[in-house]
Design a protein around this motif. Structure first.
Motif, PDB file in Angstrom:
ATOM      1  N   GLN A 254       1.253  -1.507   0.102  1.00  0.00           N
ATOM      2  CA  GLN A 254       0.219  -0.036  -0.095  1.00  0.00           C
ATOM      3  C   GLN A 254       1.279   1.510  -0.130  1.00  0.00           C
ATOM      4  N   ARG A 255       0.319   2.355  -0.311  1.00  0.00           N
ATOM      5  CA  ARG A 255       1.195   3.499  -0.243  1.00  0.00           C
ATOM      6  C   ARG A 255       0.230   3.778   0.795  1.00  0.00           C
ATOM      7  N   THR A 257      -0.903   7.243   0.992  1.00  0.00           N
ATOM      8  CA  THR A 257      -2.433   7.824   0.212  1.00  0.00           C
ATOM      9  C   THR A 257      -3.136   6.851   0.785  1.00  0.00           C
TER      10      THR A 257
END
Length: 369
Positions: A254-255, A257
């Protein structure tokens, strides 16, 4: 033997062996005034007990709990609560062939090296049978937490061996032997387990457990974080080899954001954190996933050594779960309840009189006192 007591303020000391006359626990620190009887504890023990389907060990233990102390006229007194579960269906002769050898993947070798001797009957102290007293203690914690805070616990199987189990309907969880949250994979699970048993082999599983109605602020930085204690508790369950909180290892891909749970006046938009930020509960669902290894006691002959260090072959007889994960759901629920219960009492002791100027986000309870 050290290492048999769990918890700080809500302390559970576990005793007994798989093939001894009885197993049980002593709970110290339960608040007084809780209405408690064997009937409050037995349902969770019935969910965990052996012999409930053809897919688990056929050892036929009723697992009837007895309350020996700490309850008077139906209420807890604040004194130690002793719970006893008698063993009634031991077959110690099944383990005569491993007195001098060690089962691969089991604790036989490490117990012998540490203590200089071991109880080979059903694994002795290392047996998953010793999870029953923790389930009984967890039932006490569950009742107090629900009565005081409305906190509830729900677990289910999300994967059996290679078969992923989608979450379809939580109402189905108590209606099948796999604690599966739906019906679409039941036939595949039945077939897989039947084939596994015929092959004399075993498999692992993945269990998901959630605490709902969590108070805000449980946990203590730096080293007594709520999620750290949850991981500690889950790794104390037999055969658990991995623990995830929230998104867990999926957060690697995941990032920021995506992973960071944005907040609005209406509440959190997501729960990748699994209900814990900075080691403290957010009031969202506390979400935990555990990985359980394949059962070590299997019929298939395996290479090993004896106490003299000589090569040998081990074939385990007796009655064993082809997948210990099938009965692990109520165990995971119980251990999570014990962690939450202990942290509620710890929070109440230090921060019970903290007054906040604003209300918490929707879905969060105002305090843990």
């Amino acid at each position: 033997m050290s290492g048999s007591t769990f918890g700080l303020l809500f302390r559970v000391t576990n005793f007994g062996e798989s093939h001894g006359p009885a197993i049980g626990c002593v709970i110290d620190g339960c608040p007084p005034g809780l209405a408690l009887s064997e009937a409050d504890i037995q349902p969770d023990l019935d969910r965990r007990r052996p012999g409930t389907s053809r897919h688990v060990t056929q050892r036929n233990e009723p697992d009837q709990v007895e309350i020996l102390s700490g309850v008077y006229e139906g209420l807890t007194t604040g004194t130690p609560i002793a719970l006893l579960i008698r063993n009634t269906d031991q077959r110690s002769k099944d383990y005569g062939n491993i007195l001098d050898t060690f089962r691969p993947g089991h604790a036989d070798y490490t117990y012998w090296r540490k203590y200089g001797l071991r109880d080979p009957r059903g694994g002795g102290r290392s047996s998953a049978r010793l999870t029953a007293p923790m389930v009984a203690a967890g039932a006490v914690a569950k009742k107090w937490l629900q009565a005081r805070h409305g906190t509830t616990f729900l677990g289910w199987m999300s994967q059996l061996g290679p078969i992923a189990i989608p979450f379809e309907d939580e109402a189905q969880i108590p209606l099948n032997p796999f604690f599966a949250p739906g019906t679409s994979q039941i036939e595949a699970l039945e077939t897989y387990m039947d084939d596994l048993r015929r092959a004399g082999d075993s498999c692992g599983a993945r269990i998901q457990v959630v605490a709902r109605g969590m108070p805000v602020g449980l946990g203590d930085p730096l080293f007594d974080k709520l999620d750290a204690d949850v991981a500690y508790a889950m790794m104390g369950i037999n055969a658990v080899k991995g623990v995830e909180i929230g998104a867990g290892f999926a957060s690697v891909a995941q990032r920021g954001t995506e992973h960071g749970d944005e907040m609005t006046p209406e509440g959190f938009r997501s729960n990748n954190a699994g209900g814990v930020l900075g080691g403290l509960s957010t009031g969202q669902d506390l979400v935990v996933s555990i990985a359980i290894k394949p059962t070590s006691s299997i019929r298939t002959p395996r290479d090993s050594v004896n106490r003299a260090g000589e090569p040998t072959t081990v074939e385990t007889f007796g009655r064993h779960d082809p997948c210990v994960g099938i009965r692990a759901t109520p165990i995971a629920e119980a251990m999570l309840a014990l962690v939450v219960m202990d942290h509620v009492l710890r929070h109440r002791a230090q921060c019970g009189d903290v007054a906040l100027p604003v209300t918490p986000l929707p879905g969060s309870l105002p305090d843990a006192g």
